[in-house]
Design an enzyme around this catalytic site. Structure first.
Site, mmCIF file in Angstrom:
data_model
loop_
_atom_site.group_PDB
_atom_site.id
_atom_site.type_symbol
_atom_site.label_atom_id
_atom_site.label_comp_id
_atom_site.label_asym_id
_atom_site.label_seq_id
_atom_site.Cartn_x
_atom_site.Cartn_y
_atom_site.Cartn_z
ATOM 1 N N HIS B 50 0.811 -1.204 0.000
ATOM 2 C CA HIS B 50 0.000 0.000 0.000
ATOM 3 C C HIS B 50 0.857 1.271 0.000
ATOM 4 O O HIS B 50 0.578 2.214 -0.721
ATOM 5 C CB HIS B 50 -0.891 -0.047 1.235
ATOM 6 N N LYS B 92 -7.331 13.505 -7.183
ATOM 7 C CA LYS B 92 -6.808 12.155 -6.981
ATOM 8 C C LYS B 92 -7.954 11.187 -6.732
ATOM 9 O O LYS B 92 -9.038 11.602 -6.321
ATOM 10 C CB LYS B 92 -5.875 12.144 -5.767
ATOM 11 N N SER B 95 -8.619 4.045 -3.282
ATOM 12 C CA SER B 95 -9.528 2.942 -2.961
ATOM 13 C C SER B 95 -9.697 2.776 -1.458
ATOM 14 O O SER B 95 -8.791 3.099 -0.686
ATOM 15 C CB SER B 95 -8.960 1.647 -3.526
ATOM 16 N N HIS B 96 -10.841 2.283 -1.050
ATOM 17 C CA HIS B 96 -11.052 1.858 0.336
ATOM 18 C C HIS B 96 -11.824 0.553 0.301
ATOM 19 O O HIS B 96 -12.883 0.410 0.917
ATOM 20 C CB HIS B 96 -11.785 2.946 1.137
ATOM 21 N N ASP B 269 -1.174 14.796 5.196
ATOM 22 C CA ASP B 269 -2.267 14.242 5.988
ATOM 23 C C ASP B 269 -1.867 12.874 6.500
ATOM 24 O O ASP B 269 -0.978 12.227 5.959
ATOM 25 C CB ASP B 269 -3.557 14.152 5.176
ATOM 26 N N GLN B 315 -8.739 8.941 11.876
ATOM 27 C CA GLN B 315 -9.001 9.846 10.759
ATOM 28 C C GLN B 315 -8.874 11.308 11.180
ATOM 29 O O GLN B 315 -8.767 11.615 12.356
ATOM 30 C CB GLN B 315 -10.410 9.585 10.230
#
Ligand SMILES: Nc1ncnc2c1ncn2[C@@H]1O[C@H](COP(=O)(O)OP(=O)(O)O)[C@@H](O)[C@H]1O
Ligand SMILES: [Mg+2]
Lengths: 80, 742, 222, 80
Positions: B50, B92, B95-96, B269, B315
């Site tokens: 990832h 951009k 995926s999740h 982030d 998050q």
């Protein structure tokens, strides 16, 4: 000090969520469900207060914020 | 150097971190000692698929990423493309997939949150979002639940955050039964001279943590995203991340306010493997070391270990390097928005990544090597075999009207209204075209006539039959959808969803698809400026279809010349621009064969990229000149579906009867590429109309006049007329009926 | 005519509302942050849409208890017009400035689409840009727009002409009782509505039916 | 037969609702509030079933619909 506030809709007030859940439960084959009403619980932790003081404070919290007393009832339970 | 470590590093523990024995050996060689538990976690996060792109990097490098308008290509949080007037579009897709399968609402919601953060981290205010969703077969027991959860989650986050969702895709196929795809796209607008990057600059500067507190959310998540699912999925489950769009909205406003003060030197982030990835990237890019003091990290839970803090995927968090003299000003802004603000470390000049906790040093690693020395594989691959062409006498027949009604009312071609009406498509007041057309369009705030178009596309069944052609087709379809609104396609982002790359057949799909994407992007001058790779999308050894989703952005110089798909009036000639001589010919891998005859054979349609460009440029010219009154590109379901969509959108029928002597099935349901339907407000007998046909011919484009709009029926050749009203009820009916369990 | 838009954290249609007031009224409204101690002297105070505090307790509930609401209440008593759209409507009901409550949509789903609205009472400063019974187009975008009031309240607001807009032609998107889309307070100086007229005010929006509300209002208090 | 199902978030799962309410209560001057977690209650009425049967049915309802067991716990209370 821990407390649980339970807020439920007053009788007669429309409950779209409860209705939808009732429908889904029947759809899932739970035929015996006569009614569903949805409510909320709030689990509170309070810093150093006597049970008495806590109850007074929580009642105010319910009146001021946690419940919309036009349509909702609330109940307070204090544990230890 | 000794660092206390109370967790023994066993081969099993190494394997549980997704690190292969040779990868672990590389770690030992790099640091010259056994890593601590926290260090092992840091390596596993940085070196998993990832974050490191270790299987795909070699091939991603072959993609075209430059262009006259490209300000920032891949490698930052999002790509940046110049749109003139000192402004840039920043976008951009990401995926999740795995989190959404485990917990559809929160998985999808946090996917949207993550991509929005990527965009505003660069200093851009988000102005549009899309979501490309792929679910299992409609009849699979989990599908309905996943659809309702994912759609609610996408909406729940995006609506509350306040970005219009202007497009997307929804597809169903049994190959996604155990592994759905949730690809989220976001785009924002920024001034070209106020773009923010993740590269830290300057020694001894404060590293500041902003946003929400750290909990144990998703600890191990990045590792999970790079592992196959098995039946023991429940055991692997980390604490699910919960999205908090209210905090994200405040984070957006606080970040933009802070950026305007000039306090921000670098910003990143916290996404996958949160604090680890963000800190390492900021330091490594700037050739600086980073020192973190974990005792200062705002935490939500008691007794968090350094390992948990470094790998938490909580998050709505950001890491910044700030100008020291602006720290107080920055703090005041974050306090105004009631967000956490903590100086958690500083930049150093020794290129080490050091982590302190409770007075101990719990990690001390070479920062460049964590990123740059990540393993990179040239995995073995085999080129897939192209399917044999369909025999000419092998075309299953069906009544054209029946076939059309069935397809328009089926899961593939029916309306996605049930989905997109759960999304706020209007917020910000700039939406010119909401979902339902070829591309979503929003005008550029503050500019009188400029607008941006967005589309997300891929046809996985073509990619499976022929990943090279499928890769090309995904790019071409996206480019075509943008063109069909009148936009100049500017650039694209890719979200490569594939199975296990350790299997040569799957690796072959990935390689060939990237080659096809690259080729199409080069010829169409449509560079890839950002992207994401999601591998190991498999359940029990069965991979998903290769799904390289392409998200594209186009620029419309004057939105008063925006083309839409609805027929604009009665008695307008319909042209099929870019058609082969027989209008339509190619049935291999078509929806007609798949959904009406359960056949998945034949080659994918070929995309002639040079022709594609020529045709698209011609159509765009007609839109800009005000000649075209309605435009729609042809994709799934071919000519018949395209006409039906234009009729349904307008309530106006059409009669298409100019072609004789051909088998109607390939004509109406063939999926030949590079075609558009265009209507014009010209009399078919007029000189102007003939000039138009001549002009097409001069360009070497076959653009037959195939029929005329009008009435309330759609008449395809000799088939029985079909009422537009019947088409509409079939088209609008499938999704709500399916979700209602009917 | 002077107006102010009050912004709470989590609101997100503030820019849409500011744009509408600016485009139609000619001058930008004052923008008031919820922590500001006061609101400038204006004729109209608007609470726009969004998800104040995430709508995490009940829609609008937390914002309705903010100190700035006391200022709004005072101004309302002095005759300043108050408009709440979507979350603004929810906040005004939670604050007791409007009757009834807004519950979760009957479908339980967020809904964003265009509906038809019938102007139920055109005889007010807010709605005089329309004619009574006129049916207009208007988008909605909400999760909690299902208007509910007990039978006495309902009878009272119906009798007193306090229903401003109703969903027309079978387009009720949320299950609201009596198809109610917007209501006034007793003296018609406060209006709350779920639909978003601010998102239908220019040709780029595909229509200008929302302008009537702003036109009528701006003329009236000009 | 009446039953109440209480659904609460598992420990460690972020509760943005609870956080926002906690912030608001503090803003309203309730300084002693150390934490708030929000949950749901469902009040069910079931037609003619034994307590035993009801408990089994309700447990199934929770697993299938009422609770999201990935992030939530549930408790069932049956009265009369
Ligand atoms: N998940 C979604 N979210 C928003 N819009 C969607 C979604 N899925 C499909 N749509 C919209 O529905 C329309 C039809 O989708 P699709 O058939 O994929 O279009 P096309 O063939 O032009 O690529 C498009 O306008 C698309 O943006
Ligand atoms: Mg299209």
């Amino acid at each position: 000090m821990k407390a649980r506030v339970t807020v439920t809709l007053k009788a007669g007030v429309l409950d779209p969520q409860g209705q939808a859940i009732e429908g889904s439960l029947k759809g899932l084959g739970f035929s015996g469900v006569a009614s569903v009403r949805q409510g909320k619980v709030f689990d509170l932790v309070l810093d150093g207060a006597s049970e008495e003081e806590a109850r007074i404070a929580i009642t105010q919290m319910c009146e001021k914020l946690l419940a919309n007393t036009v349509i909702e009832n609330y109940a307070v339970e204090i544990s230890n | 150097m000794t660092i206390p470590n109370d967790t023994a590093i066993t081969p099993q523990l190494v394997a549980d971190h997704g690190l292969k024995p040779d990868e672990y050996q590389k770690i030992l060689d790099l640091i010259g000692r056994e890593p601590t538990f926290t260090e092992l976690g840091v390596f596993s996060a940085m070196w998993n698929e990832h974050c490191s792109y270790k299987s795909s990097k070699k091939w991603l490098r072959t993609l075209p990423t430059q262009g006259p308008r490209v300000i920032q290509g891949p490698g930052e949080n999002a790509g940046v493309v110049d749109i003139g007037d000192g402004q840039a579009v920043v976008f951009k897709m990401e995926s999740h997939n795995h989190p959404s399968f485990i917990e559809p609402y929160q998985g999808a919601a946090t996917g949207v949150g993550g991509i929005l953060r990527d965009v505003f981290t660069m200093g851009a205010r988000p102005i549009a979002a899309m979501n490309a969703l792929r679910f299992g077969a409609p009849e699979h027991e989990k599908t309905q639940h996943l659809v309702s959860g994912v759609v609610a989650g996408v909406g729940g986050y995006g609506n509350s955050f306040g970005v219009p969702t202007v497009g997307g895709e929804v597809e169903f196929d049994a190959r996604y039964n155990g592994n759905i795809l949730v690809n989220a796209f976001a785009a924002g607008l920024a001034d070209t001279d106020k773009i923010f990057y993740s590269k830290a600059e300057g020694v001894g500067l404060p590293v500041v943590y902003l946003g929400a507190k750290t909990g144990r959310d998703g600890v191990g998540g990045a590792t999970m995203a790079s592992a196959e699912f098995g039946d023991d999925i429940d055991q692997k489950r980390p604490t699910v991340q919960v999205g908090d769009p209210f905090t994200e909205k405040r984070l957006l406003e606080a970040c933009l306010e802070l950026m305007a003060t000039g306090a921000v030197i670098a910003i990143q982030d916290m996404g996958a493997a949160g604090l680890t990835c963000s800190a390492v990237e900021m330091g490594a890019k700037g050739d600086l070391g980073i020192e973190l003091d974990l005792d200062r990290v705002p935490v939500r839970e008691a007794a968090m270990t350094p390992y948990e803090m470094m790998l938490s995927e909580s998050q709505e968090r950001m890491l910044m390097v700030l100008h020291p003299d602006k720290e107080a000003e920055a703090r005041a802004i974050f306090e105004k928005w009631e967000l956490d603000f903590a100086t958690v470390g500083r930049t150093t000049d020794d290129l080490r990544f050091r982590i302190r906790w409770h007075g101990d040093e719990v990690a001390n690693l070479p920062i460049k090597e964590l990123g740059d020395e990540a393993p990179e594989y040239d995995r073995p691959w085999i080129a897939p075999q192209a399917p044999v062409p369909l025999a000419t006498n092998d075309i299953p027949q069906m009544d054209v009207a029946d076939a059309l009604l069935k397809l328009m009312g089926g899961h593939q071609l029916s309306s996605r209204r049930w989905v997109y009406e759960q999304y706020d498509t209007l917020i910000q007041g700039n939406s010119l075209q909401t979902p339902g057309g070829d591309a979503g369009v929003v005008r550029v705030e503050g500019h009188p006539i400029k607008a941006l178009a967005f589309s997300s596309d891929v046809t996985p069944r073509y990619c499976e039959a022929d990943p090279y052609e499928g890769g090309k087709q995904a790019v071409a379809e996206c480019w075509r959808n943008l063109t069909a609104t009148g936009a100049d396609p500017l650039a694209a982002t890719d979200n490569l969803n594939f199975g296990n790359p350790e299997r040569p057949e799957i690796m072959g799909q990935l390689v060939r698809a990237i080659e096809g994407i690259g080729e199409a992007c080069r010829v169409l001058e449509f560079p890839i400026v950002s992207g994401n790779v999601s591998l190991y999308n498999e359940t029990n050894g069965r991979g998903i279809m290769p799904t390289p989703t392409i998200g594209g952005v186009g620029l419309i110089p004057d939105w008063t010349h925006l083309a839409r798909i609805a027929f604009a009036g009665q008695n307008q000639p319909i042209l099929l621009i870019g058609a082969p001589p027989a209008w339509g010919t190619h049935l291999g891998q078509s929806i007609y064969l798949r959904d009406l005859f359960e056949r998945k054979d034949g080659p994918a349609p070929h995309v002639d990229l040079v022709h594609e460009k020529k045709v698209g440029d011609f159509v765009r010219g007609l839109i800009r000149a005000g000649t075209a009154t309605a435009v729609h590109d042809l994709s799934d379901g071919g000519l018949a579906a395209g006409l039906a969509e234009m009729a349904i959108a307008s309530g106006i029928g059409a009669t298409v009867s100019q072609l004789e002597g051909y088998d109607p099935i390939p004509v109406f349901f063939g999926e030949d590429q590079g075609r558009y339907l265009v209507t014009v407000a010209l009399d078919a007998q007029s000189e102007a109309f003939h000039d138009l046909l001549n002009e097409a011919a001069v360009h070497g484009i076959f653009a037959p006049w195939i029929g005329t709009t009008g009435g309330t029926d759609l008449v395809l050749g000799n088939a029985r007329p079909v009422a537009v009203a019947d088409l509409r009820s079939a088209y609008e009916g499938w999704f709500p009926n399916y979700m209602a369990g009917q | 005519m002077k107006s102010a838009v009050v912004v709470f954290p989590g609101l997100n249609r503030d820019s849409d509302m500011i744009a509408a007031l600016t485009k139609i009224g000619g001058t930008p409204p004052a923008v008031v942050w919820h922590q500001d101690a006061t609101i400038p002297d204006v004729d109209l105070i608007v609470i726009p849409g969004g998800f104040s505090y995430g709508d995490y307790l009940r829609a609008g509930a937390i914002a309705a208890r903010s100190p700035i609401m006391d200022v709004i209440r005072e101004r309302s008593e002095k005759g300043v017009r108050i408009l709440g759209v979507c979350n603004g409507f929810q906040i005004l009901t939670e604050a007791g400035l409007l009757p009834g409550v807004l519950m979760r949509n009957a479908s339980l789903k967020f809904v964003c689409r265009e509906v038809k609205l019938e102007v139920a009472n055109a005889d007010t400063v807010f709605t005089r840009g329309y004619t009574a019974g006129q049916v207009i187009r208007c988008p909605v975008a909400h999760h909690d727009g299902n208007y509910f009031a007990d039978p006495e309240t309902l009878a009272r607001i119906e009798d007193n002409g306090q229903v401003a807009f109703r969903y027309a032609d079978g387009t009720n998107p949320n299950g609201s009782i009596h198809d109610i889309a917007g209501v006034f307070n007793a003296d018609k100086s406060v209006l709350g509505l779920m639909p978003h007229p601010e998102n239908l005010i220019e040709s780029a929006h595909g229509g200008i039916d929302g302008r009537g509300l702003f036109n009528g209002l701006l003329d009236a208090v000009a």
